[in-house]
Scaffold this motif. Sequence first.
Motif, PDB file in Angstrom:
ATOM      1  N   ALA A 174      -7.559  -5.661   2.085  1.00 11.48           N
ATOM      2  CA  ALA A 174      -7.046  -6.678   1.166  1.00 11.48           C
ATOM      3  C   ALA A 174      -6.258  -7.711   1.957  1.00 11.48           C
ATOM      4  CB  ALA A 174      -6.171  -6.035   0.099  1.00 11.48           C
ATOM      5  N   ILE A 175      -6.342  -8.978   1.543  1.00 11.67           N
ATOM      6  CA  ILE A 175      -5.685 -10.041   2.317  1.00 11.67           C
ATOM      7  C   ILE A 175      -4.190 -10.129   2.004  1.00 11.67           C
ATOM      8  CG2 ILE A 175      -7.827 -11.350   2.450  1.00 11.67           C
ATOM      9  CD1 ILE A 175      -6.658 -13.271   0.385  1.00 11.67           C
ATOM     10  N   SER A 176      -3.730  -9.443   0.957  1.00  9.98           N
ATOM     11  CA  SER A 176      -2.301  -9.439   0.636  1.00  9.98           C
ATOM     12  C   SER A 176      -1.888  -8.038   0.205  1.00  9.98           C
ATOM     13  CB  SER A 176      -1.972 -10.450  -0.467  1.00  9.98           C
ATOM     14  OG  SER A 176      -2.695 -10.152  -1.646  1.00  9.98           O
ATOM     15  N   HIS A 177      -0.616  -7.727   0.379  1.00 14.12           N
ATOM     16  CA  HIS A 177      -0.135  -6.382   0.073  1.00 14.12           C
ATOM     17  C   HIS A 177       0.017  -6.179  -1.426  1.00 14.12           C
ATOM     18  CE1 HIS A 177       0.566  -4.917   4.121  1.00 14.12           C
ATOM     19  NE2 HIS A 177       1.119  -6.080   4.432  1.00 14.12           N
ATOM     20  N   PHE A 178      -0.273  -4.940  -1.854  1.00 15.19           N
ATOM     21  CA  PHE A 178      -0.044  -4.561  -3.237  1.00 15.19           C
ATOM     22  C   PHE A 178       1.436  -4.211  -3.392  1.00 15.19           C
ATOM     23  CE2 PHE A 178      -4.590  -2.606  -3.423  1.00 15.19           C
ATOM     24  CZ  PHE A 178      -5.122  -3.852  -3.114  1.00 15.19           C
ATOM     25  N   VAL A 179       1.921  -4.279  -4.602  1.00 10.48           N
ATOM     26  CA  VAL A 179       3.314  -3.882  -4.855  1.00 10.48           C
ATOM     27  C   VAL A 179       3.465  -2.371  -4.728  1.00 10.48           C
ATOM     28  CG1 VAL A 179       5.155  -3.808  -6.581  1.00 10.48           C
ATOM     29  CG2 VAL A 179       3.759  -5.875  -6.330  1.00 10.48           C
ATOM     30  N   SER A 180       2.485  -1.633  -5.221  1.00 11.51           N
ATOM     31  CA  SER A 180       2.558  -0.170  -5.214  1.00 11.51           C
ATOM     32  C   SER A 180       1.859   0.407  -3.996  1.00 11.51           C
ATOM     33  CB  SER A 180       1.922   0.402  -6.484  1.00 11.51           C
ATOM     34  OG  SER A 180       0.551   0.047  -6.540  1.00 11.51           O
ATOM     35  N   ARG A 181       2.338   1.543  -3.537  1.00 10.38           N
ATOM     36  CA  ARG A 181       1.720   2.264  -2.439  1.00 10.38           C
ATOM     37  C   ARG A 181       0.711   3.268  -2.991  1.00 10.38           C
ATOM     38  NH1 ARG A 181       1.204  -0.732   0.005  1.00 10.38           N
ATOM     39  NH2 ARG A 181       0.627   0.543   1.776  1.00 10.38           N
ATOM     40  N   PRO A 182      -0.189   3.788  -2.163  1.00 10.05           N
ATOM     41  CA  PRO A 182      -1.170   4.763  -2.657  1.00 10.05           C
ATOM     42  C   PRO A 182      -0.539   5.994  -3.298  1.00 10.05           C
ATOM     43  CG  PRO A 182      -1.812   3.944  -0.509  1.00 10.05           C
ATOM     44  CD  PRO A 182      -0.428   3.414  -0.765  1.00 10.05           C
ATOM     45  N   SER A 183       0.617   6.416  -2.809  1.00 14.43           N
ATOM     46  CA  SER A 183       1.284   7.581  -3.386  1.00 14.43           C
ATOM     47  C   SER A 183       1.791   7.297  -4.795  1.00 14.43           C
ATOM     48  CB  SER A 183       2.448   8.028  -2.499  1.00 14.43           C
ATOM     49  OG  SER A 183       3.382   6.970  -2.341  1.00 14.43           O
ATOM     50  N   GLU A 184       2.046   6.020  -5.090  1.00 13.40           N
ATOM     51  CA  GLU A 184       2.565   5.626  -6.402  1.00 13.40           C
ATOM     52  C   GLU A 184       1.442   5.290  -7.382  1.00 13.40           C
ATOM     53  OE1 GLU A 184       6.515   3.447  -4.501  1.00 13.40           O
ATOM     54  OE2 GLU A 184       4.713   2.308  -4.951  1.00 13.40           O
ATOM     55  N   ALA A 221      -9.887  -1.014  -5.038  1.00  7.50           N
ATOM     56  CA  ALA A 221     -10.248  -1.916  -3.933  1.00  7.50           C
ATOM     57  C   ALA A 221     -11.443  -1.370  -3.160  1.00  7.50           C
ATOM     58  CB  ALA A 221      -9.055  -2.115  -3.013  1.00  7.50           C
ATOM     59  N   HIS A 222     -11.456  -0.054  -2.936  1.00  6.19           N
ATOM     60  CA  HIS A 222     -12.588   0.554  -2.231  1.00  6.19           C
ATOM     61  C   HIS A 222     -13.856   0.458  -3.080  1.00  6.19           C
ATOM     62  CE1 HIS A 222      -9.761   1.907   0.735  1.00  6.19           C
ATOM     63  NE2 HIS A 222      -9.117   2.694  -0.120  1.00  6.19           N
ATOM     64  N   ALA A 223     -13.730   0.670  -4.387  1.00  4.54           N
ATOM     65  CA  ALA A 223     -14.886   0.529  -5.280  1.00  4.54           C
ATOM     66  C   ALA A 223     -15.405  -0.901  -5.265  1.00  4.54           C
ATOM     67  CB  ALA A 223     -14.502   0.945  -6.700  1.00  4.54           C
ATOM     68  N   PRO A 245      -7.229  14.861   3.640  1.00  7.37           N
ATOM     69  CA  PRO A 245      -6.612  16.167   3.873  1.00  7.37           C
ATOM     70  C   PRO A 245      -5.162  16.062   4.318  1.00  7.37           C
ATOM     71  CG  PRO A 245      -8.016  15.579   5.705  1.00  7.37           C
ATOM     72  CD  PRO A 245      -8.221  14.525   4.660  1.00  7.37           C
ATOM     73  N   ILE A 246      -4.776  14.880   4.790  1.00  8.67           N
ATOM     74  CA  ILE A 246      -3.408  14.650   5.256  1.00  8.67           C
ATOM     75  C   ILE A 246      -2.883  13.394   4.570  1.00  8.67           C
ATOM     76  CG2 ILE A 246      -1.937  14.182   7.255  1.00  8.67           C
ATOM     77  CD1 ILE A 246      -4.071  15.498   9.002  1.00  8.67           C
ATOM     78  N   ALA A 247      -1.723  13.491   3.941  1.00 12.60           N
ATOM     79  CA  ALA A 247      -1.115  12.332   3.287  1.00 12.60           C
ATOM     80  C   ALA A 247      -0.722  11.294   4.349  1.00 12.60           C
ATOM     81  CB  ALA A 247       0.090  12.771   2.477  1.00 12.60           C
ATOM     82  N   PRO A 248      -0.636  10.021   3.977  1.00 13.01           N
ATOM     83  CA  PRO A 248      -0.858   9.464   2.642  1.00 13.01           C
ATOM     84  C   PRO A 248      -2.317   9.122   2.413  1.00 13.01           C
ATOM     85  CG  PRO A 248      -0.110   7.740   4.098  1.00 13.01           C
ATOM     86  CD  PRO A 248      -0.135   9.009   4.926  1.00 13.01           C
ATOM     87  N   ALA A 249      -2.633   8.782   1.157  1.00 14.84           N
ATOM     88  CA  ALA A 249      -3.968   8.326   0.833  1.00 14.84           C
ATOM     89  C   ALA A 249      -4.225   6.963   1.474  1.00 14.84           C
ATOM     90  CB  ALA A 249      -4.133   8.231  -0.690  1.00 14.84           C
ATOM     91  N   ALA A 250      -5.497   6.606   1.548  1.00 14.83           N
ATOM     92  CA  ALA A 250      -5.871   5.360   2.229  1.00 14.83           C
ATOM     93  C   ALA A 250      -5.316   4.149   1.501  1.00 14.83           C
ATOM     94  CB  ALA A 250      -7.388   5.274   2.318  1.00 14.83           C
ATOM     95  N   ALA A 251      -4.594   3.310   2.231  1.00 14.30           N
ATOM     96  CA  ALA A 251      -4.063   2.065   1.676  1.00 14.30           C
ATOM     97  C   ALA A 251      -5.053   0.945   1.962  1.00 14.30           C
ATOM     98  CB  ALA A 251      -2.704   1.752   2.289  1.00 14.30           C
ATOM     99  N   ALA A 252      -5.553   0.329   0.898  1.00 12.51           N
ATOM    100  CA  ALA A 252      -6.558  -0.716   1.073  1.00 12.51           C
ATOM    101  C   ALA A 252      -5.956  -2.040   1.512  1.00 12.51           C
ATOM    102  CB  ALA A 252      -7.312  -0.914  -0.237  1.00 12.51           C
ATOM    103  N   ASP A 253      -4.630  -2.138   1.504  1.00 17.27           N
ATOM    104  CA  ASP A 253      -3.976  -3.407   1.821  1.00 17.27           C
ATOM    105  C   ASP A 253      -3.210  -3.377   3.134  1.00 17.27           C
ATOM    106  OD1 ASP A 253      -2.110  -1.569   0.945  1.00 17.27           O
ATOM    107  OD2 ASP A 253      -0.855  -3.075  -0.033  1.00 17.27           O
ATOM    108  N   GLU A 254      -3.317  -2.311   3.877  1.00 18.90           N
ATOM    109  CA  GLU A 254      -2.472  -2.143   5.058  1.00 18.90           C
ATOM    110  C   GLU A 254      -3.269  -1.957   6.333  1.00 18.90           C
ATOM    111  OE1 GLU A 254       0.541   1.307   5.821  1.00 18.90           O
ATOM    112  OE2 GLU A 254       1.498  -0.183   4.530  1.00 18.90           O
ATOM    113  N   ALA A 285      -8.427   4.293   8.221  1.00 19.71           N
ATOM    114  CA  ALA A 285      -8.158   3.997   9.623  1.00 19.71           C
ATOM    115  C   ALA A 285      -8.028   5.243  10.482  1.00 19.71           C
ATOM    116  CB  ALA A 285      -6.882   3.157   9.741  1.00 19.71           C
ATOM    117  N   ARG A 286      -7.825   6.400   9.853  1.00 18.90           N
ATOM    118  CA  ARG A 286      -7.713   7.653  10.614  1.00 18.90           C
ATOM    119  C   ARG A 286      -9.059   8.346  10.770  1.00 18.90           C
ATOM    120  NH1 ARG A 286      -3.423  10.099   6.557  1.00 18.90           N
ATOM    121  NH2 ARG A 286      -5.046   9.201   5.203  1.00 18.90           N
ATOM    122  N   GLY A 287     -10.094   7.793  10.130  1.00 18.39           N
ATOM    123  CA  GLY A 287     -11.412   8.405  10.204  1.00 18.39           C
ATOM    124  C   GLY A 287     -11.710   9.343   9.066  1.00 18.39           C
TER     125      GLY A 287
END
Length: 348
Positions: A236-246, A254-256, A293-302, A328-330
């Motif tokens: 994403a070209i700009s950050h979301f207000v909420s994080r994936p954990s929220e 975004a992935h869809a 398998p390891i937190a956090p979930a994928a952030a589409a804006d970061e 980004a972690r694979g």
Amino acid sequence: MKEDQPPSHFPDLLALQEFPSVSSPSSLCHSDDRLYVSINKPFKPFPLSRSVYGGHFLAQSLHAASLSIAQSFPGLFVVAHSLHANFLARSSSESPFLYVVSTVQTGNRFLVRLVRVYQYPAEQFDLAQIASASPLFIATISFKTPEPSAQLFFSQSSIPSTSLPDEWHHIPPRPPILASPSKAIPHPDADHPGILAWAADNNYRPHKHAIDVRRVPMTTNPDAFSHRRSFHYYKAISHFVSRPSEDPNLHLCAHAYVSDRNSLFVSADLIGKRNSLAFAASLSHSIVFYPPPIAPAAAADEDWCVMETSTSRSGDGRLSYNGRLYDARGFMIAEFMQDGLAIFSSNL
């Protein structure tokens, strides 16, 4: 609609306004359905396109279903795990969309919602008139409560990096993910020679997309079509207000959204028919989402995520488009499959 152009901030692109509850059942909806109306203008792949970008419906339907659950069950934490959709009719970017969210199942672990999308003239909103029309898009979306960590088991397929040029072998699972994003080529919304030539002749510049998608230049590819792959970075070209954990479902939207980008154009290119594709239209699209398998979930804006795509079959006027999304972690975020209508010119 508020804006003349699609917003470049992804959450704004998906913004919905809830329509007042329907007091009595109708042919359109039941009294316990939730209705949402789109606020901002969606993207069209290019001016000559007959319809709105299909990924918009995938993402906004998921967003509507997620909102309906959050509003019906405050505090309940569920994450989308599958989406199965059908594109039924053409759509216009000039009129709002009505999303009707119906409950299919509400269980202890799974919640399933059916989303139907209708369109109506911007100057009027008449449920009776809309009820007489057919939906232009439908999606069955399933949500799931997280598994206890003690029950987690993890394995996944990795990207076949042998398909890539040597300089791109850092794509997961070989960290770091990026050599340099600048090496990748910004991908047009419709990667077709005829459309690109029209854009050049008419000095057409597309609107800035909410999700930046960049294609990895391929120097070699296997001879067998079924082994060929296409790779893209996206963010994403700009950050979301909420994080994936929220709000994990907003990031999954975004992935869809990206999973339909260029779709059948890419498949036509992989089978060596890029120049002869005369007409293409998405018919169905399915996505299965995977929690990391390891937190956090994928952030589409970061972080830059990776999309690997391929095609497995063409014929009978149809063309498949298959893909996997990685963070980004694979870690694999999702797998998807699209079936589309594809007409090729015999003269090219």
